[in-house]
Design a protein around this motif. Sequence first.
Motif, PDB file in Angstrom:
ATOM      1  N   VAL A   1       0.870  -1.181   0.000  1.00  0.00           N
ATOM      2  CA  VAL A   1       0.000   0.000   0.000  1.00  0.00           C
ATOM      3  C   VAL A   1       0.904   1.227   0.000  1.00  0.00           C
ATOM      4  O   VAL A   1       1.840   1.315   0.805  1.00  0.00           O
ATOM      5  CB  VAL A   1      -0.913   0.010   1.249  1.00  0.00           C
ATOM      6  CG1 VAL A   1      -1.836   1.223   1.220  1.00  0.00           C
ATOM      7  CG2 VAL A   1      -1.719  -1.272   1.327  1.00  0.00           C
TER       8      VAL A   1
ATOM      9  N   ASP B   1      -1.390   4.795  -4.369  1.00  0.00           N
ATOM     10  CA  ASP B   1      -2.682   4.166  -4.068  1.00  0.00           C
ATOM     11  C   ASP B   1      -3.601   5.139  -3.322  1.00  0.00           C
ATOM     12  O   ASP B   1      -4.715   5.406  -3.760  1.00  0.00           O
ATOM     13  CB  ASP B   1      -2.508   2.920  -3.177  1.00  0.00           C
ATOM     14  CG  ASP B   1      -1.550   1.919  -3.748  1.00  0.00           C
ATOM     15  OD1 ASP B   1      -1.681   1.599  -4.930  1.00  0.00           O
ATOM     16  OD2 ASP B   1      -0.663   1.462  -3.018  1.00  0.00           O
TER      17      ASP B   1
ATOM     18  N   ARG C   1      -6.488   7.266  -5.103  1.00  0.00           N
ATOM     19  CA  ARG C   1      -7.900   6.954  -4.813  1.00  0.00           C
ATOM     20  C   ARG C   1      -8.663   8.194  -4.345  1.00  0.00           C
ATOM     21  O   ARG C   1      -9.831   8.401  -4.666  1.00  0.00           O
ATOM     22  CB  ARG C   1      -7.963   5.870  -3.733  1.00  0.00           C
ATOM     23  CG  ARG C   1      -9.355   5.398  -3.373  1.00  0.00           C
ATOM     24  CD  ARG C   1      -9.492   5.310  -1.857  1.00  0.00           C
ATOM     25  NE  ARG C   1      -9.482   6.591  -1.219  1.00  0.00           N
ATOM     26  CZ  ARG C   1      -8.653   6.974  -0.258  1.00  0.00           C
ATOM     27  NH1 ARG C   1      -7.725   6.189   0.206  1.00  0.00           N
ATOM     28  NH2 ARG C   1      -8.736   8.196   0.260  1.00  0.00           N
TER      29      ARG C   1
ATOM     30  N   PRO D   1      -6.648  -1.226  -7.675  1.00  0.00           N
ATOM     31  CA  PRO D   1      -5.338  -0.588  -7.491  1.00  0.00           C
ATOM     32  C   PRO D   1      -4.274  -1.613  -7.103  1.00  0.00           C
ATOM     33  O   PRO D   1      -4.523  -2.823  -7.108  1.00  0.00           O
ATOM     34  CB  PRO D   1      -5.606   0.430  -6.373  1.00  0.00           C
ATOM     35  CG  PRO D   1      -6.775  -0.102  -5.628  1.00  0.00           C
ATOM     36  CD  PRO D   1      -7.573  -0.965  -6.575  1.00  0.00           C
ATOM     37  N   GLY D   2      -3.099  -1.094  -6.747  1.00  0.00           N
ATOM     38  CA  GLY D   2      -2.002  -1.976  -6.361  1.00  0.00           C
ATOM     39  C   GLY D   2      -0.939  -1.986  -7.445  1.00  0.00           C
ATOM     40  O   GLY D   2      -1.080  -2.698  -8.439  1.00  0.00           O
TER      41      GLY D   2
ATOM     42  N   GLY E   1      -2.190  -1.241 -11.618  1.00  0.00           N
ATOM     43  CA  GLY E   1      -2.818  -0.545 -10.496  1.00  0.00           C
ATOM     44  C   GLY E   1      -3.184   0.886 -10.806  1.00  0.00           C
ATOM     45  O   GLY E   1      -3.744   1.581  -9.961  1.00  0.00           O
TER      46      GLY E   1
ATOM     47  N   PHE F   1      -4.212  -5.490  -5.910  1.00  0.00           N
ATOM     48  CA  PHE F   1      -5.166  -5.645  -4.800  1.00  0.00           C
ATOM     49  C   PHE F   1      -6.250  -6.639  -5.213  1.00  0.00           C
ATOM     50  O   PHE F   1      -7.451  -6.325  -5.286  1.00  0.00           O
ATOM     51  CB  PHE F   1      -5.807  -4.303  -4.447  1.00  0.00           C
ATOM     52  CG  PHE F   1      -4.919  -3.325  -3.725  1.00  0.00           C
ATOM     53  CD1 PHE F   1      -3.542  -3.475  -3.694  1.00  0.00           C
ATOM     54  CD2 PHE F   1      -5.460  -2.225  -3.069  1.00  0.00           C
ATOM     55  CE1 PHE F   1      -2.719  -2.566  -3.038  1.00  0.00           C
ATOM     56  CE2 PHE F   1      -4.649  -1.310  -2.406  1.00  0.00           C
ATOM     57  CZ  PHE F   1      -3.282  -1.483  -2.394  1.00  0.00           C
TER      58      PHE F   1
ATOM     59  N   HIS G   1      -5.973   1.998   3.804  1.00  0.00           N
ATOM     60  CA  HIS G   1      -5.940   3.381   3.298  1.00  0.00           C
ATOM     61  C   HIS G   1      -6.246   4.366   4.421  1.00  0.00           C
ATOM     62  O   HIS G   1      -5.606   5.408   4.547  1.00  0.00           O
ATOM     63  CB  HIS G   1      -6.955   3.539   2.167  1.00  0.00           C
ATOM     64  CG  HIS G   1      -6.404   3.128   0.829  1.00  0.00           C
ATOM     65  ND1 HIS G   1      -6.763   3.729  -0.356  1.00  0.00           N
ATOM     66  CD2 HIS G   1      -5.506   2.164   0.503  1.00  0.00           C
ATOM     67  CE1 HIS G   1      -6.110   3.159  -1.355  1.00  0.00           C
ATOM     68  NE2 HIS G   1      -5.360   2.192  -0.859  1.00  0.00           N
TER      69      HIS G   1
END
Length: 346
Positions: free
Chosen positions: A39, A44, A48, A63-64, A113, A120, A327
């Motif tokens: 993360v 990320d 986001r 993501p990732g 990602g 993810f 997150h």
Amino acid sequence: MKAAIFREFGPPDVLKYETVPDPVPRSGEVRIKVHAATVNRVLDVALRAGKQGQRGAVLPLIPGVDCAGTIDALGPDVATWRVGERVASAGVMPLDVCSEDGTGYTGPRGMMGIKRPGGFAELVCVPACAVDRLPAGLDFHQAAVVLRHCPTAWNLLVNLAELKRGESVLIMGAGGNLGSIGIQIAKNVIGAKVITTAGSDDRVKTGLALGADHGINYRTHGLTQEILRITGGKGVDVLYDNIANPEVLPKAFKGLGQFGRLVTAGAHGGPVVPIDFFHLYDRRITIKGSPTHDPADHAKCFQAAAEGKIKVQIAHVLPLSKAAEAHRMMEADPGMGKIVLDPTLS
Ligand SMILES: NC(=O)c1ccc[n+]([C@@H]2O[C@H](COP(=O)([O-])OP(=O)(O)OC[C@H]3O[C@@H](n4cnc5c(N)ncnc54)[C@H](OP(=O)(O)O)[C@@H]3O)[C@@H](O)[C@H]2O)c1
């Protein structure tokens, strides 16, 4: 399969843990059963939140920007990989179908990602040319973090600064990702004399525990004076920054010696920093910046980690179902260390 996915930019709650169709590897691709994905604060969390100019992200997005795991299926025209091999993948890669080794590919590229589905997820497809084999003795959690940070640190210290055994280096951000790995590359791989600095005693202690010869808390000690004291007045050969703190970097810069090299890949503490140009030309200093790295260094990083020369700092390993929670944790604590998501724990 299960995946963490978001359909709109926004707070951590937009990241949902859902069942989505298993991805099918295209020609030249392999499918990885993910055991670890890191993360990241910028790539990320800020992405986001919609604070990254979106970077061309394609929604809905899994993501990732990295993953480590085992190869689970092969697309057509993949001959050099076998199901069950331990691998990792990250970074900028072809977006369209390409040959297994990527030769001749001239199509669009982007990060997993961000511009193609990321790590993810329980399964992710990536081009075979963007996959690295893992040596025995390196676990998936460590491997994902090594791939995320070590090649950048390696590029800065080995390729750009050309730091040599016996030379001295000042590593900024002792407790950070690039800082903690930079200390170990400089000390355990290159054999340099390592001075490190940070803004708290705890982070300085982390740097010393990782092998730095000297640690300086820049809040309680004069940074330039300490560097000059430790180096007998010469100053350091290399300054490895990646933060651009306008209060701290000018003091570190004055601790660079004759023919000194400043290298950097980041500026989250700045980016504008006043630099003493008299010191720059008087000491024949060069400044080099690059946020990228040479993929040929991946294997060197993995090998150094497998040999115990580089140990990454992992604060938490969480199941993939806790992606939104991860997150939230990062947003709440700017000092939060590395979080790794492991879909096999879900
Ligand atoms: N693969 C990579 O890792 C990679 C690749 C390209 C670029 N970068 C860039 O390199 C930089 C460093 O990455 P990282 O993962 O090592 O960072 P990090 O671990 O999050 O932070 C490194 C250090 O920066 C200082 N710091 C944190 N927030 C700060 C703030 N708001 N103001 C001033 N100082 C702050 C802290 O050191 P103190 O002890 O001094 O407070 C911290 O230990 C980032 O800008 C990143 O975008 C990284």
